[in-house]
Design a protein around this motif. Structure first.
Motif, PDB file in Angstrom:
ATOM      1  N   SER A   1       0.820  -1.210   0.000  1.00 23.43           N
ATOM      2  CA  SER A   1       0.000   0.000   0.000  1.00 23.43           C
ATOM      3  C   SER A   1       0.856   1.263   0.000  1.00 23.43           C
ATOM      4  N   LEU A   2       2.030   1.195   0.607  1.00 18.80           N
ATOM      5  CA  LEU A   2       2.934   2.345   0.621  1.00 18.80           C
ATOM      6  C   LEU A   2       3.523   2.588  -0.755  1.00 18.80           C
ATOM      7  N   LEU A   3       3.863   1.539  -1.457  1.00 16.13           N
ATOM      8  CA  LEU A   3       4.413   1.661  -2.801  1.00 16.13           C
ATOM      9  C   LEU A   3       3.404   2.285  -3.765  1.00 16.13           C
ATOM     10  N   ILE A   4       2.137   1.931  -3.609  1.00 15.46           N
ATOM     11  CA  ILE A   4       1.101   2.458  -4.500  1.00 15.46           C
ATOM     12  C   ILE A   4       1.037   3.978  -4.417  1.00 15.46           C
ATOM     13  N   ARG A   5       1.195   4.532  -3.236  1.00 14.06           N
ATOM     14  CA  ARG A   5       1.052   5.973  -3.023  1.00 14.06           C
ATOM     15  C   ARG A   5       2.316   6.756  -3.355  1.00 14.06           C
ATOM     16  N   ALA A   6       3.445   6.087  -3.487  1.00 18.84           N
ATOM     17  CA  ALA A   6       4.727   6.782  -3.658  1.00 18.84           C
ATOM     18  C   ALA A   6       4.920   7.315  -5.073  1.00 18.84           C
ATOM     19  N   THR A   7       5.543   8.487  -5.160  1.00 15.57           N
ATOM     20  CA  THR A   7       5.984   9.026  -6.441  1.00 15.57           C
ATOM     21  C   THR A   7       7.323   8.434  -6.827  1.00 15.57           C
ATOM     22  N   VAL A   8       8.204   8.273  -5.851  1.00 16.81           N
ATOM     23  CA  VAL A   8       9.550   7.741  -6.060  1.00 16.81           C
ATOM     24  C   VAL A   8       9.940   6.937  -4.827  1.00 16.81           C
ATOM     25  N   VAL A   9      10.723   5.902  -5.036  1.00 24.00           N
ATOM     26  CA  VAL A   9      11.178   5.048  -3.942  1.00 24.00           C
ATOM     27  C   VAL A   9      12.683   5.204  -3.777  1.00 24.00           C
ATOM     28  N   VAL A  10      13.112   5.514  -2.569  1.00 22.86           N
ATOM     29  CA  VAL A  10      14.537   5.530  -2.213  1.00 22.86           C
ATOM     30  C   VAL A  10      14.775   4.295  -1.362  1.00 22.86           C
ATOM     31  N   ILE A  11      15.586   3.375  -1.843  1.00 19.29           N
ATOM     32  CA  ILE A  11      15.764   2.123  -1.116  1.00 19.29           C
ATOM     33  C   ILE A  11      17.244   1.831  -0.913  1.00 19.29           C
ATOM     34  N   GLY A  12      17.575   1.423   0.284  1.00 17.14           N
ATOM     35  CA  GLY A  12      18.951   1.046   0.583  1.00 17.14           C
ATOM     36  C   GLY A  12      19.512   1.551   1.880  1.00 17.14           C
ATOM     37  N   PRO A  13      19.197   2.805   2.310  1.00 15.24           N
ATOM     38  CA  PRO A  13      19.788   3.288   3.557  1.00 15.24           C
ATOM     39  C   PRO A  13      19.418   2.401   4.749  1.00 15.24           C
ATOM     40  N   GLY A  14      20.398   1.739   5.328  1.00 11.49           N
ATOM     41  CA  GLY A  14      20.154   0.850   6.458  1.00 11.49           C
ATOM     42  C   GLY A  14      19.342  -0.379   6.115  1.00 11.49           C
ATOM     43  N   LEU A  15      19.241  -0.731   4.841  1.00 12.51           N
ATOM     44  CA  LEU A  15      18.386  -1.843   4.420  1.00 12.51           C
ATOM     45  C   LEU A  15      18.908  -3.187   4.903  1.00 12.51           C
ATOM     46  N   GLY A  16      20.231  -3.314   4.976  1.00 13.73           N
ATOM     47  CA  GLY A  16      20.815  -4.606   5.308  1.00 13.73           C
ATOM     48  C   GLY A  16      20.748  -5.559   4.128  1.00 13.73           C
ATOM     49  N   GLN A  17      21.417  -6.687   4.259  1.00 12.14           N
ATOM     50  CA  GLN A  17      21.441  -7.676   3.175  1.00 12.14           C
ATOM     51  C   GLN A  17      20.849  -9.012   3.620  1.00 12.14           C
ATOM     52  N   GLN A  18      20.077  -8.975   4.698  1.00 11.89           N
ATOM     53  CA  GLN A  18      19.457 -10.194   5.188  1.00 11.89           C
ATOM     54  C   GLN A  18      18.097 -10.397   4.494  1.00 11.89           C
TER      55      GLN A  18
END
Length: 514
Positions: free
Chosen positions: A323-340
């Protein structure tokens, strides 16, 4: 003076063009073909350098000119001749025999000898205390490692603690990549001619160029426009924060948060909530209408306490993120995301949404290990790696990648069909088949969280309607300018949050008034 804008297919505002060595040689050839004698260009270069020495170090004596065997050395012989004719103490230390010079360089050496200059073969002497050195040893044609004789001379100059003016480029610095070719002159000032060389602005250059000056040698502006389109490959647009902000213009008077976009920051696995908070805060300070942060549920309360303007959401699964993705104009992904597993699940879900995406930090590391993940994404992409992350994306060593940052950014942009910002000293951007460079910023940025802030800034600009290419270029400049303002209080100990607090004044143009 400013050179004409690059003949590149772009609407991104730049203030200078940065050229390769081959392009500068072609400009030199075109100038000579237009009727300006080669020796006249050498005389103008030498005169400009001599004037620079006189203005900058009038009380230093003698003038010690270290000359090599090419046209760079010829420029040095002109400097020496002018000094002798002005009655100033001067001597030339020849790294190559003057008798072996040819063309314009030979004419320059003859002029110096006729003016009474002592031309001595260099045999290990160090510059005299109180003197000033003109470095005219190695020019833009240097490709391989500095040879032993020249390396010894460079070491002697560097260890002498006297001021140094480098002619065109510090000897030993690669003019195309900014890489030190074994050893390089550590100049106090560098005077570059005809066209600014792109290697003067990135990688190792900032350690050895000193204060950079430019002289076109009165070459007509029309000459620069004669470079054929196919000859412009590798030309770099030097970005100007002022020009880019002016091109963007002011926010419309009837603006509301709905037209300023919605940034969604995805990140902040256990123990790394701060990275997501920094990115989201930077996005808010950079003008995004709405900023959401999808993070671990345990972090929500802390994020809202730190920045109540954010919308923080706890997400455990990909389903929670939808639901959050649907409302977003742009997605910033990675800060503190981890690789797990959590970070990988969030990345896969975000990719499937096909929104404009900025990939940073661990999102890049996951993609490096599974590049096929990007095959599922159909939206615009922005990659913002530091050299280590970029090396992992390219499956090479960091040293190999740094050897030519311009080539690396170009290959990454092509390989991942993305706008690429390669962080580091002299930020390189490959976007829309063009190259750009941001020379702002300072060593105080060598601390945790700076990249997270940059991600948020760029994401906010995309949300507000800028193309990914313009958003990356403007974001790099705004981030660097804010960091330079923050550094006025000192570089050591500067925090990423200090930079966030300067973003608002930079973006609104107030920083230029302070």
């Amino acid at each position: 003076m400013s050179l004409p804008p690059p003949s590149l297919s772009t609407a991104i505002a730049v203030d200078q063009v940065l050229y390769t060595a081959a392009q500068v040689r072609e400009l030199d050839r075109l100038a000579i073909a237009s009727g300006i004698a080669g020796f006249e260009l050498m005389r103008r270069a030498g005169q400009t350098a001599f004037d620079c020495v006189q203005q900058r170090w009038p009380d230093h004596s003698p003038l010690e000119v270290f000359c090599g065997g090419g046209n760079n050395g010829g420029d040095g012989y002109v400097v020496a001749a002018l000094a002798a004719e002005a009655g100033l103490p001067v001597r030339v230390w020849a790294l190559a025999s003057p008798e072996l010079l040819s063309g314009d360089a030979a004419l320059a050496a003859q002029w110096a000898r006729g003016a009474g200059v002592a031309i001595l073969p260099w045999q290990g002497e160090r510059p005299e205390p109180g003197s000033v050195v003109v470095d005219a040893m190695l020019g833009i044609g240097l490709q391989g490692e500095v040879r032993e004789h020249y390396a010894a001379a460079i070491l002697a100059v560097n260890s002498s603690a006297v001021p140094v003016l480098a002619i065109d480029i510090p000897s030993g610095l690669c003019s195309d990549s900014g890489r030190i070719l074994g050893i390089t002159i550590k100049a106090d000032e560098t005077l570059s001619f005809i066209g600014l060389k792109r290697g003067l602005f990135t990688l190792d250059a900032l350690e050895c160029v000193g204060v950079l000056h430019f002289a076109s040698l009165a070459i007509p502006r029309a000459i620069y426009g004669q470079l054929a389109e196919e000859q412009l490959g590798g030309a770099v647009g030097h970005l100007s924060v002022g020009a880019m902000l002016a091109a963007w213009g002011a926010r419309p008077r009837n603006a509301h948060k709905g037209v300023a976009g919605h940034v969604l920051v995805v990140g902040g696995d256990y123990g790394m909530a701060g990275a997501a908070l920094l990115a989201a805060s930077a996005a808010a300070r950079s003008g995004a209408g709405l900023v959401s942060c999808a993070t671990r549920p345990e972090h929500v309360a802390a994020l809202l306490a730190a920045r109540p303007e954010l919308m923080a959401h706890g997400v455990n699964t990909a389903q929670d993120l939808q639901s959050l993705l649907i409302r977003a104009t742009v997605v910033v992904i990675g800060p503190g995301l981890g690789q797990q597993a959590w970070g990988r699940e969030m990345l896969a879900a975000a990719l499937a949404a096909n929104k404009p995406m900025l990939f940073d930090a661990d999102a890049l590391n996951i993609i490096a290990s599974e590049p096929q993940l990007l095959l599922s994404h159909r939206g615009p992409r922005i990659l913002t790696p530091h050299p280590g992350e970029a090396a992992r994306l390219m499956a090479c060593s960091t040293a190999a990648l740094q050897a030519d940052r311009f080539a690396a950014a170009t290959v990454m942009a092509d390989r991942f069909t993305a706008s690429v910002l390669l962080k580091g000293s002299g930020t390189v951007i490959a976007a829309d088949s063009s190259l750009y460079l941001c020379s702002g910023g300072n060593p105080g940025m060598a601390s945790g969280g700076m990249g997270d802030v940059l991600s948020g800034v760029i994401g906010a600009f995309v949300a507000q309607g800028l193309s990914p290419e313009r958003a990356v270029c403007l974001g790099a400049c705004v981030h660097a300018e804010a960091a330079d303002i923050a550094a006025r209080a000192g570089e050591r100990g500067m925090l990423a949050s200090d930079v966030i607090e300067q973003l608002r004044s930079v973006i609104n143009g107030y920083a230029a008034l302070s």
